[in-house]
Enzyme design. Structure first.
Site, short mmCIF file in Angstrom:
data_model
loop_
_atom_site.label_atom_id
_atom_site.label_comp_id
_atom_site.label_asym_id
_atom_site.label_seq_id
_atom_site.Cartn_x
_atom_site.Cartn_y
_atom_site.Cartn_z
N GLU A 1 -6.03 -8.44 0.61
CA GLU A 1 -6.43 -8.42 2.01
C GLU A 1 -7.91 -8.10 2.10
OE1 GLU A 1 -4.09 -5.74 4.43
OE2 GLU A 1 -2.25 -6.23 3.34
N GLU B 1 0.83 -1.21 0.00
CA GLU B 1 0.00 0.00 0.00
C GLU B 1 0.87 1.27 0.00
OE1 GLU B 1 -2.65 -0.50 3.36
OE2 GLU B 1 -3.98 -1.79 2.19
#
Length: 493
Positions: A268, A123
């Site tokens: 995720e 990220e």
């Protein structure tokens, strides 16, 4: 027929007897985080994965013990590169080659670890990072890809970048209006094009829990799959949950920019059990059970009927994770820190969730506040603050599992958390003589006073395993069969 049997026997030996014969593997994928003060031993985690039908796992870093334990396990691995390594890997292809040699080639060749993906960064374009990794992510991606090709692993191992869903947005509030965030749009198009050219997938992390947690006006039911929420209508498509809407916003974004066939992985997705009023056992089980049903049934989204690989977040709680996003960060696991079951789950086709086996614990004793201590003692608050500075007290927060304890039990929880984190050292239960060690479990459901894993006992355990013995026996038997076959062939001719 005899040749087929001999071939099958050889395959068992070459690729791992236990891996090929493991029954009921459903193709689940999960995240294995390692930010724990007392991590569950890697061999126990691998067994936990296999017992529960996982055949894919994502690691956030190239942990040697984990990568060794995953060798010849039948589990495919996505190994991560932390953001703090991006600058070094971006600056030099030689650094990337060294990383690939040490953390990919080495484990494939020496241990038979089935590494399929390298996750470059995690990220990296989050708003919170303030462009810290914008300049280094793409060059690091290029260099790692070049290093993989140079190592001769270009067909087996692919690169990807796990991205937060905030890299795209929609101006219309509908999935069909999706596009990349303006400030990183050019960067994202360059990355996706690079991945496409190298036959690699895009990885996206989707968190319905965070949508709910961040916005008080967010409709709670819409965060779940099986809900009573009002649907979102986007033309001819009806969205009944935020997960589908979020994923299809990405698909619309990709289509809009010429990448309509781009393979996507959900890196995720999950729901925490503590550390926030919305993070509890009931909500986590509700979300994760419905998610598992979707995965097992092969259900996609309205715009992508073919389901992506979905990596459940997460496998095990991590008591040493940063709590900057919130106290819930340490409680995403479908298992407790020790691999024990938090709540019942059907892992597919009626197969119940299975706890970790062979875990060794510290002695059954706890550190608690002396009953005679006054809560107005000036040293008490100082002791609690000190304990929670070094141990995990996130369950004491408002709306959390231990948030309703009285003042005495609140202090006892903090003292015990520190005592366990410090491996029950004698001097770790003093707190200015305000505490005492007890053999009576002070837990008050739903609040658990934990006893930590005894790392020392696990480190002293013998390293040989049943599976290794099985493979050696299998190889010896195969050699004998081959010799016998040669003798028979000689006699026949």
């Amino acid at each position: 027929m005899g040749q087929f049997r001999l071939l099958w026997f050889l395959l068992l030996c070459l690729f791992g007897y236990e891996g090929l014969l493991d029954k009921g593997v459903l193709g689940l994928a999960g995240n294995w985080g390692l930010q724990s003060t007392h991590p569950l031993p890697a061999n126990i985690v691998v067994k936990l994965l296999k017992d529960n039908g996982f055949n894919k796992v994502k690691l956030f870093e190239a942990d040697p013990a984990a990568l060794r334990a995953l060798g010849r396990s039948g589990i495919q691995v996505m190994v991560g590169i932390p953001n703090d390594m991006l600058a070094s890997l971006a600056s030099s292809v030689q650094n990337a080659e060294a990383w690939v040699q040490q953390n990919v080639s080495n484990y494939i060749s020496r241990y038979g670890t089935d590494i399929r993906l390298v996750a470059v960064a995690n990220e990296p374009f989050l708003h919170a990072y303030k462009d810290m990794f914008v300049r280094t992510t793409y060059p690091a991606l290029e260099n790692i890809q070049a290093a993989i090709i140079k190592a001769g692993l270009g067909k087996q191992v692919k690169v990807t970048i796990p991205l937060n869903a905030d890299v795209y947005q929609t101006s219309s509030g509908l999935p069909s209006g999706g596009d990349f965030r303006p400030d990183i749009r050019d960067q994202m198009i360059k990355i996706v094009k690079f991945l496409q050219n190298n036959g690699a997938p895009l990885t996206i992390n989707i968190y319905p829990f965070l949508s709910l947690q961040a916005d008080p006006s967010f409709p709670k039911e819409y965060a779940f799959f099986n809900n009573t929420a009002s649907p979102l209508v986007d033309g001819s498509i009806v969205y009944t949950n935020v997960y589908d809407a979020n994923f299809d916003t990405l698909i619309s974004t990709l289509e809009k920019n010429g990448f309509g066939q781009m393979p996507v992985i959900v890196g995720e997705v999950g729901w925490p059990t503590d550390g926030d009023p919305s993070a509890n056992i009931y909500n986590a089980r509700r979300f994760n059970q419905a998610l598992l049903y979707r995965i097992v049934q092969g259900q996609g989204t309205p715009k992508r009927r073919t389901p992506p690989d979905v990596y459940i977040f997460s496998l095990i709680d991590e008591d040493n994770k940063s709590v900057e996003p919130g106290n819930f960060e340490r409680h995403w696991g479908i298992f407790n820190y020790d691999g024990s079951i938090k709540y019942q789950l059907d892992m597919g086709n009626g197969r119940a969730i299975v706890a970790a086996k062979g875990v060794k614990y510290l002695a059954r004793k706890w550190c608690v506040l002396l009953p005679s201590t006054s809560t107005s003692d000036p040293n008490l608050a100082q002791g609690i603050a000190y304990a929670c500075q070094y141990a995990d007290c996130t369950s004491l927060g408002n709306g959390s599992s231990c948030g309703n304890l009285d003042a005495q039990r609140n202090a006892s929880y903090a003292f015990n958390a520190y005592y366990q984190t410090m491996n029950q050292r004698k001097d770790s239960c003093s707190f200015n003589n305000l505490s005492v060690v007890t053999s009576v479990d002070p837990s008050q459901p739903p609040c658990r006073f934990e006893i930590m894993i005894d790392i020392g006992k696990h480190e002293l355990a013998p390293s040989s395993s049943k599976s290794s013995a099985v493979r050696i026996e299998c190889l010896l038997t195969t050699l004998m069969l081959m010799v016998l076959a040669l003798l028979i062939c000689g006699l026949l001719h």
